[in-house]
Design an enzyme around this catalytic site. Structure first.
Site, mmCIF file in Angstrom:
data_model
loop_
_atom_site.group_PDB
_atom_site.id
_atom_site.type_symbol
_atom_site.label_atom_id
_atom_site.label_comp_id
_atom_site.label_asym_id
_atom_site.label_seq_id
_atom_site.Cartn_x
_atom_site.Cartn_y
_atom_site.Cartn_z
ATOM 1 N N GLY A 91 0.840 -1.210 0.000
ATOM 2 C CA GLY A 91 0.000 0.000 0.000
ATOM 3 C C GLY A 91 0.863 1.244 0.000
ATOM 4 N N PHE A 99 0.373 10.001 -7.583
ATOM 5 C CA PHE A 99 0.297 8.567 -7.317
ATOM 6 C C PHE A 99 -0.479 7.847 -8.411
ATOM 7 C CE2 PHE A 99 0.069 10.510 -2.896
ATOM 8 C CZ PHE A 99 1.440 10.666 -2.864
ATOM 9 N N TRP A 154 2.427 1.646 -3.345
ATOM 10 C CA TRP A 154 1.420 2.092 -4.327
ATOM 11 C C TRP A 154 1.413 3.626 -4.426
ATOM 12 C CZ3 TRP A 154 -2.878 5.207 -3.457
ATOM 13 C CH2 TRP A 154 -3.796 5.293 -4.496
ATOM 14 N N HIS A 155 1.763 4.283 -3.316
ATOM 15 C CA HIS A 155 1.728 5.737 -3.324
ATOM 16 C C HIS A 155 2.825 6.356 -4.185
ATOM 17 C CE1 HIS A 155 -0.967 5.143 0.083
ATOM 18 N NE2 HIS A 155 -1.379 6.368 -0.135
ATOM 19 N N GLY A 156 3.841 5.613 -4.489
ATOM 20 C CA GLY A 156 4.894 6.167 -5.332
ATOM 21 C C GLY A 156 6.044 5.198 -5.470
#
Lengths: 289, 492
Positions: free
Chosen positions: B338, B492, B341-343
């Site tokens: 997770g 993102f 996933w943000h970057g």
């Protein structure tokens, strides 16, 4: 509740919201007028914010003298006769770029250029951020302009009530002896490399001359006397090349009589700062070319 | 295109007019969907039309897979369904991997020349790819699980091409729909598909739309945009080195408020816009800063992402059904992914991992006998959670670990040199002023949750004081917006 009543209530709620909005506008207008009547400053006292507030400052610039430079210059405040445009980390060249198409000064205006950061490259963030602002419909409006932002008004109010600004009182600089320009005979001429390297500054000077401006360079004092020496030497070479007088205020007298917040920046609220500004303007007007 | 730009307002008005002026006819739903897709394509391609190519590729691929999965499912071919789902999920992840993580992954492989890694890092990141990839996965998985039944009856009645076209069109709207295209909320397919029907002007929930739009724009334009120029100074090493620790902590609080206002504002605008078109999006934030534990925080923050990760990652990994140790591993893994996933940066992975670690710890403590008996009052648990969340935002914000270290070193060694300097700082004033709106919002949320009905602030529906508050927010949007800036979650 039947449908008609529900619809009616909904319209009343919308009306209440609109009335709330208008009431806020009324309060904002009153605060704006109050500050205007009391000669409050509408901009941040420290003036370190970039973009909108700075652009608003530029729009408001007026007078027969314009001081330009970095954040060191920015600590002086504009008044009716002297406009101040300082951009943190930038030289006067960035100021010229920001002013383009926004404000025009008449022929004969005295341009006082700070030497401390004269060779600094422009901070693109500052320029890009300011150029982005295109919401010009409300420029200068006491309701919607940046100066009338409620958060700025509250800050201005607090600054006015808690810490009266130096600009609200008149200063008298007659007692301070006048400073003469530095003799630049002993300064070396610019080399060809330096002419290329400092092209932006030289072009900036040329641009001011094309506008019919008179120029004077000033070295502003800092606690550490030797700081910005290299910039000063470069400025002297440019001054010699472009026939500009240079005033050096980095003397023990000024270092002792002024109050610095961090060794480099003057305290913008101190009365001595605005007197110092008036001294610079007086001396620069006498010798600017 | 930004929600807070004039171009968008014009596009929205034109789209609304075209959308609702479709005459009553059999093809109304189809025309309305097409209008919405075209508007969304313009919205997405405004900066760079080439972005559309990848999105259309994703859309087409997912639509074809959806039809095949439907066929296999109806025919009772379980292994065929699994094959297609695995293949489509892998293809979606591959797309995401190439455009988002290629540089990061290549950097891990020993012996790879630097020039290759640099080339991979230079692949541009298409905006919103993380969101539409997750949407695509959601559709194929939900179809395989039999949660979407929109096309069940079409297999016999429609021609093959007709089914493909309908699925492609609906999939196009699901992935492209501009309110959620770039930064969510992530809507699960089984939640969205039942809403695909013709929309009527008089059925618009104006109250919901206006409330969400005004609050969303207020959070974004007034709170987040005014805080952005102040908090961005935190990434400057020079600024951190020369500032007092207390000012840095106040700015960190400002960043926590800014990221909430920015993302929550975006989600609210998306919900409001969807309401204008007759769609209902789930809420994405539920007063996260009054959480009493990190577990609760993730049930309140970016709720749609948390729900997606739970349904499509945590539960398929085994959830908490495979023993205690496996549960902790799953929790950690989900939060690690997770975070990533943000970057495509290890700092995001670190941020996610630290969250995973604290979540696992909280669970560990909660399962002990004394932990079960432990009752922590809210005046301790809410500040605890806020402290943990804000502290971890620093790893999210700072460009590298050295900066994180510098920040904490400055806080510990140079906490406060002059108290008057703190209160005279414009930055502190700015943070305190704009954070106060978010604080009031959370206090209101806390009151609502704790059913403080005796207080005048609590009302079931919009009241006259409530209307005045919306009037105030409208006024602030008009007069006090900050410099226009993109949404934090766009990257993102």
């Amino acid at each position: 509740m039947n449908v008609t009543l529900k619809k009616k209530r909904r319209w009343y709620l919308v009306l209440t919201a609109i009335l709330g909005c208008l009431a806020c506008l009324g309060i904002q207008r009153s605060l704006f007028c109050w500050l205007e009547n009391h000669r409050g400053n509408f901009v941040s006292p420290l003036g370190l914010e970039i973009s909108l507030i700075r652009l608003q400052n530029i729009q408001k610039l007026k007078g027969d003298t314009l001081m330009m430079g970095s954040s060191i210059t920015e600590r002086f405040r504009s008044n009716e006769t002297t406009a101040v445009l300082g951009i943190p980390g930038n030289s006067f060249v960035s100021g010229l770029e920001l002013m383009e198409n926004v404000v025009e000064f008449p022929v004969g205006t005295t341009y006082i250029l700070e030497t401390n950061n004269i060779l600094n490259e422009p901070n693109e963030l500052v320029l890009v951020d300011a150029r982005k602002w295109d919401f010009r419909v409300f420029r200068g409006s006491p309701h919607f302009s940046v100066a009338a932002k409620p958060s700025n008004l509250i800050l201005s109010y607090l600054a006015f009530v808690l810490r009266p600004g130096a600009d609200n009182s008149s200063t008298n600089c007659d007692a301070v002896p006048a400073l003469s320009p530095e003799p630049l005979v002993q300064v070396n001429d610019m080399t060809a490399e330096e002419q290329t390297e400092w092209r932006r500054v030289i072009d900036g000077v040329r641009k001011i001359r094309q506008k019919g401006g008179r120029i004077c360079m000033v070295r502003l004092p800092v606690s550490d006397a030797s700081r910005y020496q290299a910039s000063y030497e470069a400025a002297c070479k440019i001054a010699k090349f472009a026939q500009i007088p240079v005033l050096n205020y980095n003397t023990p007298y000024w270092r002792n009589s002024l109050h610095f917040t961090d060794g480099t920046h003057l305290d913008s609220r101190a009365r001595s700062t605005s007197m110092f500004r008036d001294v610079i303007v007086r001396d620069a007007k006498n010798c600017a070319r | 295109m930004l929600f807070n730009s004039w171009e968008f307002i014009i596009l929205l008005v034109i789209t609304l007019i075209c959308f609702y002026s479709v005459p009553q006819c059999a093809a109304r739903k189809c025309i309305q969907t097409t209008v919405f897709i075209i508007a969304s394509a313009i919205f997405y391609a405004w900066e760079d039309w080439r972005l559309l190519i990848l999105l259309l590729l994703s859309c087409g691929g997912n639509a074809v897979a959806t039809v095949h999965i439907l066929r296999k499912r109806i025919a009772g071919d379980e292994s065929g369904v699994k094959r297609w789902v695995k293949g489509t999920v892998a293809a979606n992840l591959l797309l995401l991997g190439i455009f988002k993580y290629a540089g990061l992954m290549l950097g891990l492989v020993p012996g790879i020349p630097d020039s290759w890694v640099q080339w991979a890092c230079s692949i541009p990141l298409p905006i919103g790819i993380s969101f539409y990839t997750f949407h695509g996965i959601s559709m194929v998985v939900d179809m395989s699980r039999g949660k979407v039944h929109a096309y069940d009856g079409m297999l016999d009645t429609k021609k093959k091409s007709g089914l493909y076209i309908t699925t492609l069109r609906d999939m196009g709207l699901y992935l492209l729909m501009f309110p959620q295209l770039i930064a969510g909320p992530i809507i699960k397919a089984h939640y969205f598909w039942p809403q695909l029907k013709e929309k009527l002007w008089h059925a618009i929930d104006w109250s919901r739309a206006c409330r969400y739009l005004i609050t969303g724009y207020f959070f974004k334009m007034v709170v987040a945009d005014n805080l952005a120029p102040v908090t961005e100074m935190l990434v400057s090493a020079r600024y951190v080195q020369s500032s007092d620790g207390i000012i840095l902590l106040i700015l960190l609080l400002g960043y926590s408020v800014q990221i909430f206002a920015d993302f929550c504002g975006y989600s609210m605008i998306a919900i409001g816009l969807a309401s204008l078109f007759g769609y209902r999006f789930p809420i994405n934030f539920n007063f996260p800063y009054i959480s009493t534990s990190l577990t609760q925080f993730w049930q309140r923050w970016n709720m749609t992402l948390s729900a997606w990760l739970r349904d499509y990652l945590y539960i398929p990994l085994g959830g908490n059904r495979k023993g205690r140790a496996r549960t902790y591993v799953n929790l950690f893994l989900v939060m690690f992914l997770g975070g990533l996933w943000h970057g495509a940066d290890w700092k995001f992975a670190l941020w996610g991992s630290l969250h995973g670690l604290v979540l696992a710890l909280e669970r560990l403590v909660g399962q002990t006998t004394w932990g079960k008996k432990l009752r922590i009052p809210q005046w301790i648990s809410i500040p605890y959670c806020l402290f943990v969340v804000c502290s971890l935002w620093i790893t999210f914000l700072m460009p590298d670990i050295e900066m994180v270290e510098l920040f904490f070193r400055q806080v510990c060694t140079n906490f406060c040199t002059s108290l008057s300097g703190v209160f005279m700082s414009r930055d502190v004033y700015c943070v305190l002023l704009f954070s106060s709106f978010v604080l009031v919002y959370h206090i209101w949320g806390w009151m609502r949750e704790n059913k403080q009905q005796h207080l005048p602030v609590y009302r079931g529906s919009l009241s006259y004081p409530g209307a005045l508050v919306y009037g105030f927010m409208l006024f602030m949007i008009l007069t006090n917006s900050g410099p226009q800036s993109g949404f934090v979650y766009f990257q993102f």
